[in-house]
Write a protein that holds these residues in place. Structure first.
Motif: not given
Length: 340
Positions: A83-87, A93-99
């Motif tokens: 459900p939280n897969g659309n980062a 956070q995304c660029r740091g791998g913390r999607v």
């Protein structure tokens, strides 16, 4: 089609919704089974939920149709949805791998919370949310993927070492999964604190060495029957549970926060400082969905013992109400579209 919706006046209702066609990058799913999360019970009171939204973030489904530009997915494939897969893939956070900490993924695009989810006969979602179910995993157990992914992340990132003694506070669905995963991860002894006799009994059958009512565990430690543990998983969300964890842990031990308390949590800082405890937390999941699917497909985690009831979509209110009775229910699921 029928759908369980958080309405504009913030009531949970069964309504009729039009079936829509998938747009670019989207797929149309026939939802099969959808679990009811504890968060869903409190949806009317949580600003996180954006009405009018079709609820349901723990669901399995079959692809009916794909929209333009969708590759790798086809009608007939069985899937689950993160459900939280659309980062957004652009934030820090995304660029740091913390999607899992991406505000877009969790606060704007979350299925069943911010946009339509699986408590409906059909739903359109972006294909980026999908994970395929293997033929060895039925859709009912597949609907457990999301809560299992939460438990997997909590245990996998807890630092649990072979031979440690573990305490789990709270015997709801996540706590019961953590009991099983901690055992498989090498815990020498697993203890559960849970007020419900039924849930304590299930945990004992699933691998807990000791089960206690709240308050009993402290007496067992002070009386010498048990020793303080190296690691605690707080899965209850009770406002006093962090203090219970601090009291139960050995000096230098680690507490993993898993559940969310509905109220601010307070604890005695001196008791934490003088033990030099570590207080950690992990939020939802990053790469754990595929591991959860694999554990389910290989039957390494028992979720059917935790499945208290499966009801038809028309009876959604019965399923929601059942979760208010922990003495008789661990998990309730809706059969949203499956025929078997």
């Amino acid at each position: 089609m029928k759908a369980v919706i958080l309405s504009e006046d913030r009531n949970i209702d069964l309504q009729d919704r039009d079936i829509t066609e998938p747009g670019p990058g989207e797929v149309l799913l026939r939802s099969e089974y959808c679990g009811i999360c504890g968060t869903d019970l409190h949806a009317p009171d949580l600003d996180l939920f954006k009405p009018p939204v079709v609820m349901g973030h723990e669901f399995s489904a079959e692809i009916i149709a794909t929209g333009p530009g969708v590759a790798g997915w086809a009608p007939g494939m069985r899937v689950v949805a993160n459900p939280n897969g659309n980062a957004c893939q652009n934030c820090d956070q995304c660029r740091g791998g913390r999607v899992n900490l991406c505000r877009v993924a969790t606060m704007a695009e979350a299925l069943g919370v911010c946009r339509d989810g699986g408590m409906a006969e059909q739903v359109v979602v972006p294909a980026v949310h999908l994970h395929r179910l293997p033929d060895t995993l039925d859709s009912l157990r597949g609907a457990w993927t999301e809560p299992l992914a939460v438990a997997v992340r909590a245990v996998a990132h807890s630092g649990l070492r072979l031979g440690e003694e573990v305490l789990v506070i709270g015997g709801g669905p996540i706590g019961q999964l953590v009991v099983q995963l901690a055992r498989r991860a090498g815990a020498r002894k697993v203890t559960l604190i849970e007020p419900s006799p039924m849930r304590r009994g299930i945990a004992h059958r699933l691998g807990a060495d000791h089960v206690f009512e709240p308050g009993e565990h402290a007496g067992a430690v002070s009386g010498g029957q048990l020793r303080p543990v190296e690691r605690v998983f707080e899965c209850s969300g009770h406002p006093t549970a962090v203090q219970t964890a601090i009291d139960a842990i050995a000096p230098g031990g680690s507490i993993q926060l898993v559940a969310i308390s509905p109220q601010p949590v307070t604890f005695d800082a001196m008791s934490a400082l003088t033990k030099e405890i570590q207080l950690n937390s992990k939020f939802i999941y990053v790469e754990e969905f595929d591991l959860a699917i694999d554990l389910l497909a290989r039957d390494l985690v028992d979720v059917m013992s935790l499945t208290s009831s499966v009801v038809e979509l028309d009876d959604y209110a019965t399923a929601f109400d059942a979760l208010n009775h922990p003495d008789s229910t661990v998990k309730a699921l809706l059969r949203t579209g499956a025929t078997g």
